[in-house]
Design a protein around this motif. Structure first.
Motif, PDB file in Angstrom:
ATOM      1  N   UNK A   1       6.133 -22.239  46.185  1.00 16.36           N
ATOM      2  CA  UNK A   1       5.639 -21.344  47.228  1.00 16.36           C
ATOM      3  C   UNK A   1       6.516 -20.096  47.183  1.00 16.36           C
TER       4      UNK A   1
ATOM      5  N   UNK B   1       1.023 -19.800  47.123  1.00 13.81           N
ATOM      6  CA  UNK B   1       1.253 -21.083  46.453  1.00 13.81           C
ATOM      7  C   UNK B   1       0.831 -20.941  45.001  1.00 13.81           C
TER       8      UNK B   1
ATOM      9  N   UNK C   1       7.595 -16.713  48.899  1.00 16.62           N
ATOM     10  CA  UNK C   1       7.587 -16.131  50.230  1.00 16.62           C
ATOM     11  C   UNK C   1       8.145 -14.719  50.204  1.00 16.62           C
TER      12      UNK C   1
ATOM     13  N   UNK D   1      11.521 -16.759  62.534  1.00 11.24           N
ATOM     14  CA  UNK D   1      12.773 -16.481  63.220  1.00 11.24           C
ATOM     15  C   UNK D   1      12.716 -17.040  64.643  1.00 11.24           C
TER      16      UNK D   1
ATOM     17  N   UNK E   1      10.481 -23.740  60.011  1.00 11.90           N
ATOM     18  CA  UNK E   1       9.360 -23.679  59.093  1.00 11.90           C
ATOM     19  C   UNK E   1       8.441 -24.852  59.379  1.00 11.90           C
TER      20      UNK E   1
ATOM     21  N   UNK F   1       4.265 -25.895  55.241  1.00 12.74           N
ATOM     22  CA  UNK F   1       3.507 -25.002  54.364  1.00 12.74           C
ATOM     23  C   UNK F   1       3.302 -23.590  54.918  1.00 12.74           C
ATOM     24  N   UNK F   2       4.055 -23.229  55.943  1.00 10.44           N
ATOM     25  CA  UNK F   2       4.005 -21.854  56.438  1.00 10.44           C
ATOM     26  C   UNK F   2       5.314 -21.150  56.111  1.00 10.44           C
ATOM     27  N   UNK F   3       5.360 -19.841  56.299  1.00 14.18           N
ATOM     28  CA  UNK F   3       6.601 -19.113  56.104  1.00 14.18           C
ATOM     29  C   UNK F   3       7.575 -19.394  57.240  1.00 14.18           C
ATOM     30  N   UNK F   4       8.880 -19.309  56.978  1.00 13.16           N
ATOM     31  CA  UNK F   4       9.858 -19.495  58.050  1.00 13.16           C
ATOM     32  C   UNK F   4       9.640 -18.513  59.188  1.00 13.16           C
TER      33      UNK F   4
ATOM     34  N   UNK G   1       8.737 -13.455  57.941  1.00 19.69           N
ATOM     35  CA  UNK G   1       8.190 -13.999  56.702  1.00 19.69           C
ATOM     36  C   UNK G   1       6.667 -14.010  56.712  1.00 19.69           C
ATOM     37  N   UNK G   2       6.109 -13.842  55.523  1.00 20.27           N
ATOM     38  CA  UNK G   2       4.685 -14.006  55.350  1.00 20.27           C
ATOM     39  C   UNK G   2       4.332 -15.464  55.131  1.00 20.27           C
ATOM     40  N   UNK G   3       3.029 -15.769  54.965  1.00 17.21           N
ATOM     41  CA  UNK G   3       2.584 -17.148  54.807  1.00 17.21           C
ATOM     42  C   UNK G   3       2.864 -17.727  53.424  1.00 17.21           C
ATOM     43  N   UNK G   4       3.154 -16.847  52.464  1.00 12.93           N
ATOM     44  CA  UNK G   4       3.473 -17.313  51.123  1.00 12.93           C
ATOM     45  C   UNK G   4       2.274 -17.347  50.191  1.00 12.93           C
TER      46      UNK G   4
ATOM     47  N   UNK H   1      14.449 -10.895  59.876  1.00 16.53           N
ATOM     48  CA  UNK H   1      13.407 -10.939  58.866  1.00 16.53           C
ATOM     49  C   UNK H   1      12.164 -11.643  59.402  1.00 16.53           C
TER      50      UNK H   1
END
Lengths: 116, 113
Positions: free
Chosen positions: A88, A112, A90, B46, B38, B41-44, A107-110, A105
């Protein structure tokens, strides 16, 4: 305000191919970082871009590269894909308001990526 | 960046407070404590950060010991949606500096109905 977006969300490639992933940061954010997440190694830092310049780089081979455009959007490229590149990927953005800033920061969903 | 130690997993009953500990005995004076989580399966995401004072926001509270060698993240009324891996990170820079943010393995918090 829209969040960090990453495209595509899912990707399947074969060994030896190359891939380009895209990240659009939150509007006004100038820094974009990329991370790779695998079950074995967890989240690992790839690189960070700020004002179209790579500021920091993690411990990854030269097959991993990236760039940032003037609108802060960023792309990362992986050439000569290996099975171990399945992960994944990110992207994270932050404003970087100034030296010593503790802005955080987002983060986006990534994306895969599966390498067959 | 200083290293952190977290329990690999914890359970908490829904509606109760979830208290997640983190040890960071080698923290430097200019390093902050950041918490991210997290969901599968998602982004971390904050959660909160602090330097030496306790902090609270709409998501959680962060309690840092006086010697700054450990901290506790408190989710006051845990819900099933709080089930996630929680990462405690110590860094002088919000982006983690030259090596990025070091996430470690985190604590897998499971909220039980």
């Amino acid at each position: 305000k829209a969040g960090v977006t990453q495209t595509p969300r899912y990707l399947i490639k074969t060994r030896g191919q190359q891939v380009t992933l895209s990240c659009s940061p939150i509007s006004g954010h100038r820094s974009v970082s990329w991370y790779q997440q695998t079950p074995g190694q967890g989240l690992q830092f790839l690189f960070e871009y700020f004002s179209e310049t790579q500021r920091n780089k993690g411990n990854f081979p030269g097959r991993f590269s990236g760039r940032q455009f003037s609108n802060s959007r960023s792309e990362m490229n992986v050439s000569t894909l290996e099975l171990g590149d399945s992960a994944l990927y990110l992207c994270a953005s932050q404003p970087l308001l100034g030296l010593g800033s503790t802005d955080t920061q987002y983060f986006g969903p990534g994306t895969r990526l599966t390498v067959l | 960046d200083a290293k952190t130690t977290q329990p690999p997993s914890m359970d908490c009953a829904e509606g109760r407070a979830a208290n997640l500990p983190c040890n960071h005995s080698t923290i430097s004076g200019n390093e902050y404590v950041y918490w991210y989580r997290q969901i599968h399966s998602q982004g971390p995401q904050y959660i909160i950060h602090g330097l030496k004072n306790n902090e609270t926001n709409e998501m959680a509270s962060l309690i840092i010991t006086e010697d700054r060698k450990s901290s506790t993240l408190i989710l006051p009324h845990a819900t099933l949606r709080d089930t996630a891996v929680y990462y405690c990170i110590v860094s002088a820079y919000s982006g983690g500096g030259a090596d990025g943010l070091t996430f470690g393995k985190g604590t897998h918090l499971i909220i039980q109905p």
